[in-house]
Design an enzyme around this catalytic site. Sequence first.
Site, PDB file in Angstrom:
ATOM      1  N   ASP A 182       0.844  -1.201   0.000  1.00 38.91           N
ATOM      2  CA  ASP A 182       0.000   0.000   0.000  1.00 38.91           C
ATOM      3  C   ASP A 182       0.881   1.254   0.000  1.00 38.91           C
ATOM      4  O   ASP A 182       0.373   2.377  -0.040  1.00 38.91           O
ATOM      5  CB  ASP A 182      -1.008  -0.005   1.158  1.00 38.91           C
ATOM      6  CG  ASP A 182      -0.343  -0.068   2.518  1.00 38.91           C
ATOM      7  OD1 ASP A 182       0.887  -0.222   2.585  1.00 38.91           O
ATOM      8  OD2 ASP A 182      -1.065   0.032   3.538  1.00 38.91           O
ATOM      9  N   SER A 183       2.213   1.049  -0.014  1.00 37.38           N
ATOM     10  CA  SER A 183       3.118   2.171  -0.262  1.00 37.38           C
ATOM     11  C   SER A 183       2.860   2.752  -1.657  1.00 37.38           C
ATOM     12  O   SER A 183       3.342   3.840  -1.974  1.00 37.38           O
ATOM     13  CB  SER A 183       4.585   1.736  -0.123  1.00 37.38           C
ATOM     14  OG  SER A 183       4.828   0.562  -0.879  1.00 37.38           O
TER      15      SER A 183
ATOM     16  N   GLU B 206       9.060  -4.171  10.637  1.00 41.58           N
ATOM     17  CA  GLU B 206       9.524  -2.888  10.089  1.00 41.58           C
ATOM     18  C   GLU B 206      10.126  -2.007  11.173  1.00 41.58           C
ATOM     19  O   GLU B 206       9.493  -1.747  12.217  1.00 41.58           O
ATOM     20  CB  GLU B 206       8.353  -2.164   9.398  1.00 41.58           C
ATOM     21  CG  GLU B 206       8.783  -0.843   8.765  1.00 41.58           C
ATOM     22  CD  GLU B 206       7.797  -0.296   7.746  1.00 41.58           C
ATOM     23  OE1 GLU B 206       6.810  -0.975   7.403  1.00 41.58           O
ATOM     24  OE2 GLU B 206       8.038   0.855   7.281  1.00 41.58           O
TER      25      GLU B 206
ATOM     26  N   ASP C 243      -1.090  -6.007  -0.095  1.00 36.90           N
ATOM     27  CA  ASP C 243      -1.473  -5.321   1.144  1.00 36.90           C
ATOM     28  C   ASP C 243      -2.975  -5.072   1.183  1.00 36.90           C
ATOM     29  O   ASP C 243      -3.551  -4.572   0.209  1.00 36.90           O
ATOM     30  CB  ASP C 243      -0.769  -3.957   1.220  1.00 36.90           C
ATOM     31  CG  ASP C 243       0.432  -3.990   2.139  1.00 36.90           C
ATOM     32  OD1 ASP C 243       0.470  -4.826   3.065  1.00 36.90           O
ATOM     33  OD2 ASP C 243       1.345  -3.163   1.926  1.00 36.90           O
TER      34      ASP C 243
ATOM     35  N   GLU D 191      -1.617  -5.301   8.702  1.00 37.82           N
ATOM     36  CA  GLU D 191      -0.801  -4.752   9.791  1.00 37.82           C
ATOM     37  C   GLU D 191      -1.447  -4.991  11.152  1.00 37.82           C
ATOM     38  O   GLU D 191      -2.662  -4.829  11.303  1.00 37.82           O
ATOM     39  CB  GLU D 191      -0.604  -3.246   9.578  1.00 37.82           C
ATOM     40  CG  GLU D 191       0.149  -2.909   8.313  1.00 37.82           C
ATOM     41  CD  GLU D 191       0.345  -1.398   8.121  1.00 37.82           C
ATOM     42  OE1 GLU D 191      -0.001  -0.603   9.024  1.00 37.82           O
ATOM     43  OE2 GLU D 191       0.850  -1.032   7.039  1.00 37.82           O
TER      44      GLU D 191
ATOM     45  N   LYS E 279      -1.496  -9.326   2.932  1.00 37.66           N
ATOM     46  CA  LYS E 279      -0.723  -8.881   4.109  1.00 37.66           C
ATOM     47  C   LYS E 279      -1.569  -7.845   4.843  1.00 37.66           C
ATOM     48  O   LYS E 279      -2.247  -7.030   4.218  1.00 37.66           O
ATOM     49  CB  LYS E 279       0.615  -8.274   3.674  1.00 37.66           C
ATOM     50  CG  LYS E 279       1.389  -7.588   4.810  1.00 37.66           C
ATOM     51  CD  LYS E 279       2.839  -7.355   4.466  1.00 37.66           C
ATOM     52  CE  LYS E 279       3.169  -6.004   3.864  1.00 37.66           C
ATOM     53  NZ  LYS E 279       2.751  -4.830   4.655  1.00 37.66           N
TER      54      LYS E 279
HETATM   55  O1  KIV Z   1       3.589  -1.102   1.625  1.00 32.94           O
HETATM   56  C1  KIV Z   1       4.762  -1.498   1.644  1.00 32.94           C
HETATM   57  O2  KIV Z   1       5.552  -1.223   0.739  1.00 32.94           O
HETATM   58  C2  KIV Z   1       5.184  -2.303   2.774  1.00 32.94           C
HETATM   59  C3  KIV Z   1       6.648  -2.581   2.900  1.00 32.94           C
HETATM   60  C4  KIV Z   1       7.329  -1.393   3.427  1.00 32.94           C
HETATM   61  C5  KIV Z   1       6.924  -3.784   3.727  1.00 32.94           C
HETATM   62  O3  KIV Z   1       4.392  -2.699   3.582  1.00 32.94           O
END
Ligand code: KIV
Length: 279
Positions: A59-60, A197, A98, A130, A128
């Site tokens: 989600d980056s 992280e 994510d 959090e 994934k």
């Molecule tokens: O969203 C992302 O890129 C991440 C990584 C930093 C692990 O969760």
Amino acid sequence: MLINSKRMTTAYRNVPKVTTHVLQEMKLEGEKIAMLTAYDYSFARILDKTGIDIILVGDSASNVMAGHTSTLPITLNEMIYHASSVVRAVKRALVVVDMPFGTYQGNSKEALFSAIRIMKESGADAVKLEGGKEVIESVDRILSAGIPVMGHLGLTPQSIHKFGTYVVRATTDEEATKLLEDAHLLANAGCFSIVLEKIPAKLGGQVAREIKIPAIGIGAGRYVDGQVLVLHDMLGLTIDFSPRFLRRYNNLAEQIQDSVNAYINDIKTIDFPNDREQY
Ligand code: KIV
């Protein structure tokens, strides 16, 4: 680089498809897992040809692709769009997506629907999310549908407004104990891996030793089972983000600017197109 002087295991580089079972074997064999982000078809295609083990549709993308200042605004539809573009390019790597902010916290039924949409509409291999104890009901429910889940502990960017800062996490005994408990909780629930992280290297190593599933670090030191970076950061495409854990392998922003400047110059000087470049 130190790489040549160190023992380097690459036995799994030739597996035709990376699965969660392959990752588990890699941990048992002591082969480090390499993971990078990708958000689109073209980059994912290049990455998949390298032997990268996991591609994360992070989600980056909210920051890197859309220019938001946090990961919070990206939507489920947008994540599915990025994920399906990546999946179309990838044959070998495990593709993890994510779950965006607001699609799994608080309501495990909604979490399951969100995860099912990601899997059905993108064709990805896993999701994934959090958090630890706070989201364990959602994790359990998603796992019960047969969807592989990767956890994410330590600095969890979707909670930035709660913490107010991106500093190193779990530096106090209390926080470190909570992180360890959460890691065990996720591993015992059946997650196939956990991202750690921005936490102290010693704690990263402790988590990796104590849990049976791979712990993959980003700013969690070298004693974990693998590493992940944001592709655009390690290639030097993003230039305004330089945390200590980031190793830059290129300066693509500069190379792109040089190429575009050369192109502009060729047009202005009527050098491009030349005789061989026209009909
Ligand atoms: O969203 C992302 O890129 C991440 C990584 C930093 C692990 O969760």
